[in-house]
Design a protein around this motif. Sequence first.
Motif, PDB file in Angstrom:
ATOM      1  N   GLU A 132       0.825  -1.205   0.000  1.00 36.79           N
ATOM      2  CA  GLU A 132       0.000   0.000   0.000  1.00 36.79           C
ATOM      3  C   GLU A 132       0.865   1.264   0.000  1.00 36.79           C
ATOM      4  O   GLU A 132       0.470   2.305  -0.520  1.00 36.79           O
ATOM      5  N   SER A 133       2.057   1.158   0.566  1.00 37.18           N
ATOM      6  CA  SER A 133       2.951   2.309   0.649  1.00 37.18           C
ATOM      7  C   SER A 133       3.742   2.543  -0.622  1.00 37.18           C
ATOM      8  O   SER A 133       4.491   3.517  -0.716  1.00 37.18           O
ATOM      9  N   GLY A 134       3.570   1.659  -1.628  1.00 41.32           N
ATOM     10  CA  GLY A 134       4.192   1.886  -2.919  1.00 41.32           C
ATOM     11  C   GLY A 134       5.480   1.112  -3.119  1.00 41.32           C
ATOM     12  O   GLY A 134       5.834   0.219  -2.335  1.00 41.32           O
ATOM     13  N   ALA A 135       6.184   1.453  -4.183  1.00 36.40           N
ATOM     14  CA  ALA A 135       7.406   0.743  -4.540  1.00 36.40           C
ATOM     15  C   ALA A 135       8.407   1.710  -5.161  1.00 36.40           C
ATOM     16  O   ALA A 135       8.033   2.684  -5.820  1.00 36.40           O
ATOM     17  N   VAL A 136       9.691   1.426  -4.920  1.00 33.80           N
ATOM     18  CA  VAL A 136      10.780   2.220  -5.481  1.00 33.80           C
ATOM     19  C   VAL A 136      11.629   1.296  -6.340  1.00 33.80           C
ATOM     20  O   VAL A 136      11.991   0.197  -5.902  1.00 33.80           O
ATOM     21  N   ASN A 174       9.856  10.319 -10.932  1.00 34.95           N
ATOM     22  CA  ASN A 174      11.241   9.956 -11.185  1.00 34.95           C
ATOM     23  C   ASN A 174      12.101  10.450 -10.031  1.00 34.95           C
ATOM     24  O   ASN A 174      11.794  11.473  -9.408  1.00 34.95           O
ATOM     25  N   LEU A 175      13.183   9.741  -9.736  1.00 35.41           N
ATOM     26  CA  LEU A 175      14.034  10.123  -8.624  1.00 35.41           C
ATOM     27  C   LEU A 175      15.006  11.236  -8.967  1.00 35.41           C
ATOM     28  O   LEU A 175      15.676  11.782  -8.079  1.00 35.41           O
ATOM     29  N   ARG A 176      15.108  11.604 -10.224  1.00 39.12           N
ATOM     30  CA  ARG A 176      15.971  12.716 -10.619  1.00 39.12           C
ATOM     31  C   ARG A 176      15.177  14.015 -10.649  1.00 39.12           C
ATOM     32  O   ARG A 176      14.007  14.036 -11.031  1.00 39.12           O
ATOM     33  N   CYS A 177      15.857  15.083 -10.260  1.00 41.49           N
ATOM     34  CA  CYS A 177      15.254  16.419 -10.287  1.00 41.49           C
ATOM     35  C   CYS A 177      15.943  17.318 -11.312  1.00 41.49           C
ATOM     36  O   CYS A 177      15.294  18.116 -11.983  1.00 41.49           O
ATOM     37  N   VAL A 255       9.672   6.118  -8.239  1.00 34.57           N
ATOM     38  CA  VAL A 255       8.763   5.650  -7.200  1.00 34.57           C
ATOM     39  C   VAL A 255       7.363   5.623  -7.783  1.00 34.57           C
ATOM     40  O   VAL A 255       6.992   6.493  -8.582  1.00 34.57           O
ATOM     41  N   VAL A 256       6.575   4.611  -7.424  1.00 33.84           N
ATOM     42  CA  VAL A 256       5.231   4.471  -7.977  1.00 33.84           C
ATOM     43  C   VAL A 256       4.300   3.907  -6.902  1.00 33.84           C
ATOM     44  O   VAL A 256       4.702   3.115  -6.045  1.00 33.84           O
ATOM     45  N   SER A 257       3.053   4.337  -6.937  1.00 29.95           N
ATOM     46  CA  SER A 257       2.064   3.869  -5.962  1.00 29.95           C
ATOM     47  C   SER A 257       1.435   2.556  -6.414  1.00 29.95           C
ATOM     48  O   SER A 257       1.511   2.175  -7.592  1.00 29.95           O
ATOM     49  N   ARG A 258       0.804   1.890  -5.472  1.00 31.96           N
ATOM     50  CA  ARG A 258       0.118   0.641  -5.796  1.00 31.96           C
ATOM     51  C   ARG A 258      -1.007   0.879  -6.815  1.00 31.96           C
ATOM     52  O   ARG A 258      -1.163   0.111  -7.767  1.00 31.96           O
TER      53      ARG A 258
END
Length: 393
Positions: A132-136, A174-177, A255-258
């Motif tokens: 539920e907390s998502g995935a990286v 995305n993890l890049r800014c 990172v993405v949510s369920r």
Amino acid sequence: MRRRTQKHLVHFAIFFGILFLIIFLGRSQSNSKPFAWTTVRYRTTSASLPEPRGVCPGLTGSFKPALIVSRVAADGDPKWLDALADLYHLCVYIVDAPADASSTYLQVPANRGHEAMAYLTFLIDNYDNIPESGAVFVHGSRWAWHNDHKDYDNAALLTALNMSTALAPFGYHNLRCDWSVSTCSTKEAQPQGSMETYFQAVTEPWNARAVSDTALPRALAILFGGDEYSMAKSDERLLMSRTDAVRSQCCAQFVVSRDRVLQHTREEYVALRQWLLDGRDDIVAAEHLQKSKAAPSDDRVSGRILSYVWHILFMPRSVSDVQSGTADGVNLERLNYMACPSADECYCRLYGRCNLEGCTTPGRCHGQYEVPPDFKLPKDWAATHSYQNTFQP
């Protein structure tokens, strides 16, 4: 009419013909039309599918976000991941390890498409147990040029990452800014279907970026159009025009949510992985037709194509899509906007680095990240920075 006059007229005709062609090919086209990039429809002819060897132990019922790591042997010692176990449920895949039914490592069907094979294997084999907390999703090296950190330290980034705020806007980030080495800036990147990109791919076949960018429009049409694309290759809802551009951050860490994962079926992820597998060099001649639709055999190309696909898959199709009349497709302008937030906004949301100075352009905050020379870190980088055990950003 004199021969010289006839010659001049012919030259004028050729000149204006070429000029018209250039204007026609470069004409501005609206990218507000909805693209039918909503469901993966690629169909494999393979008689069998890979066995599920990527089930992440203990993931069922986990309250921690899953950390999916795509490793190769060259990534070095994986012990840096141990310190992250308090924050994440670790799911580590060794993509270049030999197949071994007795191995305790999570396995993939083939070493194809770089990190994409591990990512898709996780999504397929753990589809019903996404936390539920998502995935990286990340690469296996702690120190890498593309990690958006002053010291290029992925451990520091993952320790500082705020999952809830990262997922709050769209359920994907995305993890890049920093925008360097991305297609977020229109000044630094050409539309993937442009004549300039095509000619660069032809004249520089070693240039994986140009080759993959040129291959992207057809790949998207095949992935999301399936057999329908083969029968109607002129479908404008599948094919990008010469002036359309898919903007995205590099480098396939996100990172993405369920909920965003589950907006596609498990079978769609299976189809996407089979697109990769069907493009292997060992596909026999009898399957040539299938291979012609599958991923390019060069991993540098197929992997980079999929780096454009993740945000197309996971960005939401929301109420605003219905209001704008694009409920049956992807609005490219909106997609590009969501994929490329400003650097200062991104640093604050993901890593708590707020009110930064030096954010003079949308894509960069001076002092936060610099591309290292030749995109490489010194060979002794890990040894000289190993003292940073606290992972502070």
